[in-house]
Design a protein around this motif. Structure first.
Motif, PDB file in Angstrom:
ATOM      1  N   LYS A 107       0.831  -1.204   0.000  1.00 29.99           N
ATOM      2  CA  LYS A 107       0.000   0.000   0.000  1.00 29.99           C
ATOM      3  C   LYS A 107       0.867   1.257   0.000  1.00 29.99           C
ATOM      4  O   LYS A 107       0.572   2.229  -0.701  1.00 29.99           O
ATOM      5  CB  LYS A 107      -0.913   0.010   1.237  1.00 29.99           C
ATOM      6  CG  LYS A 107      -2.056  -0.990   1.180  1.00 29.99           C
ATOM      7  CD  LYS A 107      -2.889  -0.900   2.458  1.00 29.99           C
ATOM      8  CE  LYS A 107      -4.034  -1.902   2.437  1.00 29.99           C
ATOM      9  NZ  LYS A 107      -4.819  -1.856   3.703  1.00 29.99           N
ATOM     10  N   GLU A 108       1.917   1.218   0.788  1.00 29.61           N
ATOM     11  CA  GLU A 108       2.812   2.381   0.878  1.00 29.61           C
ATOM     12  C   GLU A 108       3.441   2.689  -0.475  1.00 29.61           C
ATOM     13  O   GLU A 108       3.484   3.847  -0.903  1.00 29.61           O
ATOM     14  CB  GLU A 108       3.900   2.116   1.914  1.00 29.61           C
ATOM     15  CG  GLU A 108       4.876   3.283   2.088  1.00 29.61           C
ATOM     16  CD  GLU A 108       5.966   2.985   3.093  1.00 29.61           C
ATOM     17  OE1 GLU A 108       6.086   3.734   4.086  1.00 29.61           O
ATOM     18  OE2 GLU A 108       6.705   2.005   2.877  1.00 29.61           O
TER      19      GLU A 108
ATOM     20  N   ASN B 275       0.743   3.978  -2.906  1.00 27.11           N
ATOM     21  CA  ASN B 275       0.336   5.349  -2.571  1.00 27.11           C
ATOM     22  C   ASN B 275       1.378   6.370  -2.998  1.00 27.11           C
ATOM     23  O   ASN B 275       1.042   7.493  -3.371  1.00 27.11           O
ATOM     24  CB  ASN B 275       0.089   5.468  -1.067  1.00 27.11           C
ATOM     25  CG  ASN B 275      -1.178   4.764  -0.618  1.00 27.11           C
ATOM     26  OD1 ASN B 275      -2.088   4.551  -1.420  1.00 27.11           O
ATOM     27  ND2 ASN B 275      -1.238   4.387   0.647  1.00 27.11           N
TER      28      ASN B 275
ATOM     29  N   GLY C   6       2.260   4.749  -7.228  1.00 21.17           N
ATOM     30  CA  GLY C   6       1.222   4.206  -8.105  1.00 21.17           C
ATOM     31  C   GLY C   6       1.773   3.041  -8.907  1.00 21.17           C
ATOM     32  O   GLY C   6       2.475   2.182  -8.384  1.00 21.17           O
TER      33      GLY C   6
END
Length: 253
Positions: free
Chosen positions: A136-137, A140, A143
């Motif tokens: 996720k990091e 975010n 992309g």
């Protein structure tokens, strides 16, 4: 030689190497043929590596001498080639020294980085919650785009995971140093072995959960994680004789 290496692996110099790292990974992922070291005899391999390096060196020198490039490059090889062609005879390094330095950094850097990556991937495969957090990091921040030099330093969760992986399974489990002259507590010529693996697994420093994979222990930095005893965590050695390729290896991984 260490001064040259320190300059080449400085933070600003590393930014220029990120694109080369990404390009190298792309080539590896697209390649369908891998040649193992066991397939080639040791002497032939050494000769092949040396000839390959000399060819790369000559190409860079040719471009500079013929006006194609303004410098030999900002990476470590470029710094070494510049020293090899230094106008000051006292500063010149030989071709053998140049090749030897490249081989040392390639072998040492390749094996230690591979070890770090292998253990990190293994730990993330087991701890899927942290795998999801770091995914996720990255998404975010970047992309679907490839990483950029400025973004890598912002990967806090990834940094925590890497530090915990280095704590549990450091690529080098001990560091040997020799006292060249007598000090207040050490006689001359004494060899001192520092087992970083033992310190990394000391419950008095890290707590009862010392053998547990807990990246969050590094959430507030190394000093907080070690209870203000930063010398308890040294996967790359300790200043001023720490590994000059430390930032390079971390960025590459």
């Amino acid at each position: 030689m260490r001064k040259l290496a320190n300059y080449a692996f400085h933070g600003d110099s590393l930014k220029g190497m990120v694109l080369a790292m990404i390009s190298s990974v792309d080539m590896m992922l697209e390649s369908k043929f891998f040649k193992t070291k066991d397939e080639i005899e040791s002497k032939l391999l050494q000769l092949e590596v040396r000839n390959c390096m000399i060819e790369i060196i000559k190409k860079r020198e040719y471009k500079v001498m013929n006006g194609g490039e303004g410098s030999y490059g900002s990476d470590f090889l470029g710094v070494l080639i510049k020293a090899h062609n230094d106008a000051d005879n006292n500063q010149i390094i030989s071709v053998d020294d140049l090749v030897h330095e490249c081989k040392t950094f390639y072998v040492a850097g390749q094996e230690t980085t591979n070890t770090l990556l292998a253990w990190t991937v293994y730990l993330l495969a087991i701890h899927t919650d942290w795998q999801e957090e770091t995914r996720k990091e990255v998404l975010n921040l970047s992309g679907q785009e490839k990483p950029n030099p400025g973004g890598i330093s912002k990967l806090k969760t990834m940094s925590m995971i890497m530090n915990e992986s280095l704590r549990l399974y450091p690529p080098v489990i001990g560091i040997l140093r020799k006292a060249e002259r007598e000090t207040l507590i050490l006689p001359a010529n004494l060899q001192v072995y520092m087992p970083n693996l033992a310190l990394h697994h000391d419950p008095q420093i890290w707590g009862a959960d010392v053998h547990v994979f807990k990246p969050e222990r590094f959430s507030e930095g190394i000093s907080k994680a070690t209870n203000n005893n930063v010398a308890a965590f040294f996967p790359f050695g300790i200043e001023p004789r720490n590994c000059v390729g430390m930032n390079f290896a971390s960025t590459k991984a």
